[in-house]
Design a protein around this motif. Structure first.
Motif, PDB file in Angstrom:
ATOM      1  N   GLU A  75       0.825  -1.210   0.000  1.00 23.17           N
ATOM      2  CA  GLU A  75       0.000   0.000   0.000  1.00 23.17           C
ATOM      3  C   GLU A  75       0.858   1.259   0.000  1.00 23.17           C
ATOM      4  OE1 GLU A  75      -2.980  -0.007   3.040  1.00 23.17           O
ATOM      5  OE2 GLU A  75      -3.741  -1.960   2.404  1.00 23.17           O
ATOM      6  N   ALA A  76       2.060   1.161   0.559  1.00 20.35           N
ATOM      7  CA  ALA A  76       2.982   2.300   0.581  1.00 20.35           C
ATOM      8  C   ALA A  76       3.756   2.429  -0.732  1.00 20.35           C
ATOM      9  CB  ALA A  76       3.954   2.154   1.747  1.00 20.35           C
ATOM     10  N   GLY A  77       3.520   1.502  -1.669  1.00 15.59           N
ATOM     11  CA  GLY A  77       4.181   1.567  -2.964  1.00 15.59           C
ATOM     12  C   GLY A  77       5.532   0.897  -3.024  1.00 15.59           C
ATOM     13  N   GLN A  78       5.901   0.152  -1.970  1.00 18.68           N
ATOM     14  CA  GLN A  78       7.198  -0.523  -1.961  1.00 18.68           C
ATOM     15  C   GLN A  78       7.054  -1.964  -2.433  1.00 18.68           C
ATOM     16  OE1 GLN A  78       8.551  -0.025   2.078  1.00 18.68           O
ATOM     17  NE2 GLN A  78       9.645   1.830   1.526  1.00 18.68           N
ATOM     18  N   PHE A  79       8.060  -2.424  -3.151  1.00 15.90           N
ATOM     19  CA  PHE A  79       8.095  -3.800  -3.601  1.00 15.90           C
ATOM     20  C   PHE A  79       8.734  -4.673  -2.522  1.00 15.90           C
ATOM     21  CE2 PHE A  79       8.343  -1.580  -7.808  1.00 15.90           C
ATOM     22  CZ  PHE A  79       7.085  -1.994  -8.261  1.00 15.90           C
ATOM     23  N   PRO A  80       8.521  -5.985  -2.600  1.00 15.50           N
ATOM     24  CA  PRO A  80       9.222  -6.872  -1.661  1.00 15.50           C
ATOM     25  C   PRO A  80      10.733  -6.599  -1.755  1.00 15.50           C
ATOM     26  CG  PRO A  80       7.604  -8.097  -2.944  1.00 15.50           C
ATOM     27  CD  PRO A  80       7.676  -6.714  -3.523  1.00 15.50           C
ATOM     28  N   ARG A  81      11.415  -6.706  -0.604  1.00 12.25           N
ATOM     29  CA  ARG A  81      12.822  -6.356  -0.547  1.00 12.25           C
ATOM     30  C   ARG A  81      13.651  -7.446   0.119  1.00 12.25           C
ATOM     31  NH1 ARG A  81      14.448  -0.598   1.744  1.00 12.25           N
ATOM     32  NH2 ARG A  81      13.379  -0.037  -0.183  1.00 12.25           N
ATOM     33  N   MET A  82      14.822  -7.683  -0.481  1.00 10.28           N
ATOM     34  CA  MET A  82      15.847  -8.552   0.097  1.00 10.28           C
ATOM     35  C   MET A  82      16.988  -7.642   0.531  1.00 10.28           C
ATOM     36  SD  MET A  82      15.953 -11.604  -2.762  1.00 10.28           S
ATOM     37  CE  MET A  82      16.253 -10.482  -4.140  1.00 10.28           C
TER      38      MET A  82
END
Length: 97
Positions: free
Chosen positions: A85-92
């Motif tokens: 919802e905040a516009g961030q993609f999954p992150r490693m």
């Protein structure tokens, strides 16, 4: 981006090309506090990898970026994620040992 100039790094573009991302996947990088954020994106979906400064120092600039791009490519091949919802993609995160 080159770490100090803010200009696109031609070596990064070459490393992305060598990494062999799937067709249609755009890969970008940008400096962030504590490292560089690499992003693979296609069709509104994406995946990010934070390459920490510690990892780059520990493994060397070229090898750490190559390994980070390989991990990002593997994730892109598995499937890119939807943004939160905040516009961030999954992150490693790739950290030094």
């Amino acid at each position: 981006m080159t770490p100090t100039s803010g200009q696109p790094d031609p070596n990064f573009a070459h490393q992305v090309e060598l990494a062999g991302f799937p067709a249609g996947v755009a890969v970008t990088e940008r400096p962030v506090r504590g490292g560089r954020l690499l992003r693979a994106e296609a069709g509104g979906r994406g995946l990010e990898l934070l390459l920490t400064d510690e990892a780059a120092q520990m493994y060397g600039e070229g090898p750490s970026v190559a390994l980070a791009l390989k991990k990002l490519r593997d994730g892109a091949e598995t499937g890119l994620g939807d943004p939160s919802e905040a516009g961030q993609f999954p992150r490693m995160v790739f950290v030094g040992d």
